[in-house]
Enzyme design. Structure first.
Site, short mmCIF file in Angstrom:
data_model
loop_
_atom_site.label_atom_id
_atom_site.label_comp_id
_atom_site.label_asym_id
_atom_site.label_seq_id
_atom_site.Cartn_x
_atom_site.Cartn_y
_atom_site.Cartn_z
N ASP A 1 99.12 116.41 5.53
CA ASP A 1 97.87 116.49 6.27
C ASP A 1 96.67 116.74 5.35
OD1 ASP A 1 99.08 116.07 8.70
OD2 ASP A 1 99.21 118.18 9.23
N ASP B 1 101.86 122.61 10.28
CA ASP B 1 102.80 121.64 10.83
C ASP B 1 104.20 122.22 10.74
OD1 ASP B 1 104.02 119.20 11.71
OD2 ASP B 1 102.29 118.13 10.91
N ASP C 1 91.95 114.22 14.01
CA ASP C 1 92.19 114.24 12.57
C ASP C 1 93.36 115.13 12.19
OD1 ASP C 1 90.62 112.72 10.54
OD2 ASP C 1 88.94 113.36 11.79
N ASP C 2 93.78 115.02 10.93
CA ASP C 2 94.98 115.68 10.48
C ASP C 2 94.79 117.15 10.13
OD1 ASP C 2 96.85 113.33 10.35
OD2 ASP C 2 95.24 112.59 9.08
N THR D 1 87.88 115.17 16.93
CA THR D 1 88.63 113.93 16.68
C THR D 1 90.10 114.29 16.49
OG1 THR D 1 88.29 114.07 14.28
CG2 THR D 1 86.67 112.82 15.55
N LYS E 1 106.92 116.38 18.76
CA LYS E 1 105.55 116.52 19.21
C LYS E 1 105.45 116.40 20.73
CE LYS E 1 102.60 115.03 15.36
NZ LYS E 1 101.54 114.08 14.97
N GLY F 1 104.03 134.11 4.73
CA GLY F 1 104.43 133.40 5.93
C GLY F 1 104.77 134.36 7.05
N CYS G 1 109.04 115.02 13.62
CA CYS G 1 107.80 114.80 14.38
C CYS G 1 108.05 114.20 15.75
CB CYS G 1 106.84 113.93 13.57
SG CYS G 1 106.08 114.83 12.20
#
Length: 348
Positions: A91, A68, A50-51, A48, A20, A139, A17
């Site tokens: 998440d 993610d 949020d996840d 917001t 990011k 995927g 992470c």
């Protein structure tokens, strides 16, 4: 002589992470995007930080959708897959939901990584999905200059169990479920300087599913949740503060850390993301006078597959903490409180 084994972490300019975007850049980019629109059933969108997104169905069930992915922070491909999958699934847990399926996201530098290593990444991710009780149902893959792996995850919950990061209330107690220091450990891994036993501690925390999230969401005393990832405890705490219009007061001595995190930070094992994080939101953080740089880096350290930051009614805090520890999060701790005041984070 046989070819030297490929070190995944050397094929990427960042890892986990810590990849990011700079949080300040991300805020500017999102500010220029159109709002998700007046969709009555979109309960959580891009308004917001949020996840995940949340969409309400007719029967009171909500669909939670998230994605993610990132570049490797470890060299073992199976472990990389496990960490990335755990992080992506988190998440859904952070929103109060239970995952139901995942789709793999794969970008690999063809010709630089042996096919068996790519297969090991996919197997690692699938093994964590199996632990979470969900399939990898499909995927997409591309040829990319650096290795990338992650998941798109779908989950569900009841409407009353949705937990946003913006719903903390004045007086709420703050609980962190996992220790900090993952980014600092990843910096040591990259330099092959992690102390003995450190890698096992690192893998144990980054592959622990935050499956306590939906259990907490069934408790009306739990008002808000988010998972602590690339922006560190200060950045994600600030997201709660801004979303709720409150000040978060964090007690530095109460924060849990991985065993060698403080020693490594003192020795200069810091990620570039830690510097970017402080530059992006440091003006909204109040630190005590004389805090050394190494301690500040612990607060901005980017977490990968980090813990949940939970805001709950103060009278329920001890019971909520006990429930979290009983679920296997031995280092979970009460770390502070939410207060009426401007949207800032204060560390004492």
């Amino acid at each position: 002589m046989p070819d030297a084994p490929v070190r995944l972490s050397t094929l990427a300019h960042g890892g986990g992470c810590g990849c990011k975007l700079d949080p300040a850049v991300l805020r500017r980019l999102l500010a220029e995007q159109p709002a998700a629109g007046p969709f009555e059933r979109l309960l959580v969108g891009n308004e917001t930080a949020d996840d995940a997104a949340v969409w309400a169905l007719d029967d009171g069930t909500c669909v939670i959708a998230t994605t993610d992915f990132f570049m490797p922070m470890v060299d073992d491909p199976h472990d990389f897959g496990r960490i990335a999958a755990t992080n992506a699934i988190s998440d859904v847990y952070a929103m109060g939901g239970r995952p139901i399926l995942a789709l793999a996201i794969l970008g690999m530098p063809v010709g630089k990584i042996p096919p068996e290593m790519v297969a090991a990444i996919l197997k690692g991710g699938a093994s964590l999905c199996a632990e979470a009780g969900i399939p990898v149902a499909g995927g997409h893959s591309i040829d990319a200059p650096e290795p990338i792996y992650g998941l798109a995850v779908i989950g569900t919950c009841r409407r009353e169990e949705v937990r946003r990061n913006a719903d903390a209330r004045p007086g709420d107690a703050l609980i962190l479920t996992k220790p900090l220091g993952v980014g600092i450990y990843s910096a040591a891994i990259r330099r092959e300087s992690l102390p003995e036993g450190g890698y096992a501690d690192f893998i144990a925390t980054t592959t622990r599913l935050n499956r306590v999230g939906p259990e907490l969401a069934q408790d009306p005393a739990v008002h808000a949740m988010t998972d602590v990832t690339g922006f560190g405890i200060l950045g994600h705490g600030l997201e709660i503060a801004r979303g709720a219009g409150l000040t978060l007061a964090i007690e530095a001595d109460a924060l849990p850390f991985l065993p060698a995190a403080e020693a490594l930070a003192k020795d200069g094992y810091v990620t570039g993301a830690s510097h970017r994080n402080w530059a992006a939101f440091g003006e909204a953080v109040d630190l005590a006078e004389g805090v050394p740089d190494w301690r500040r880096h612990l607060l901005t350290d980017p977490q990968t597959s980090g813990g949940l930051l939970v805001a709950c009614a103060p009278e329920a805090a001890e019971a909520v903490l006990a429930r979290i520890r009983a679920a296997g999060f031995a280092q979970a701790a009460l770390i502070g409180r939410a207060e009426a005041g401007p949207p800032r984070v204060r560390v004492a």
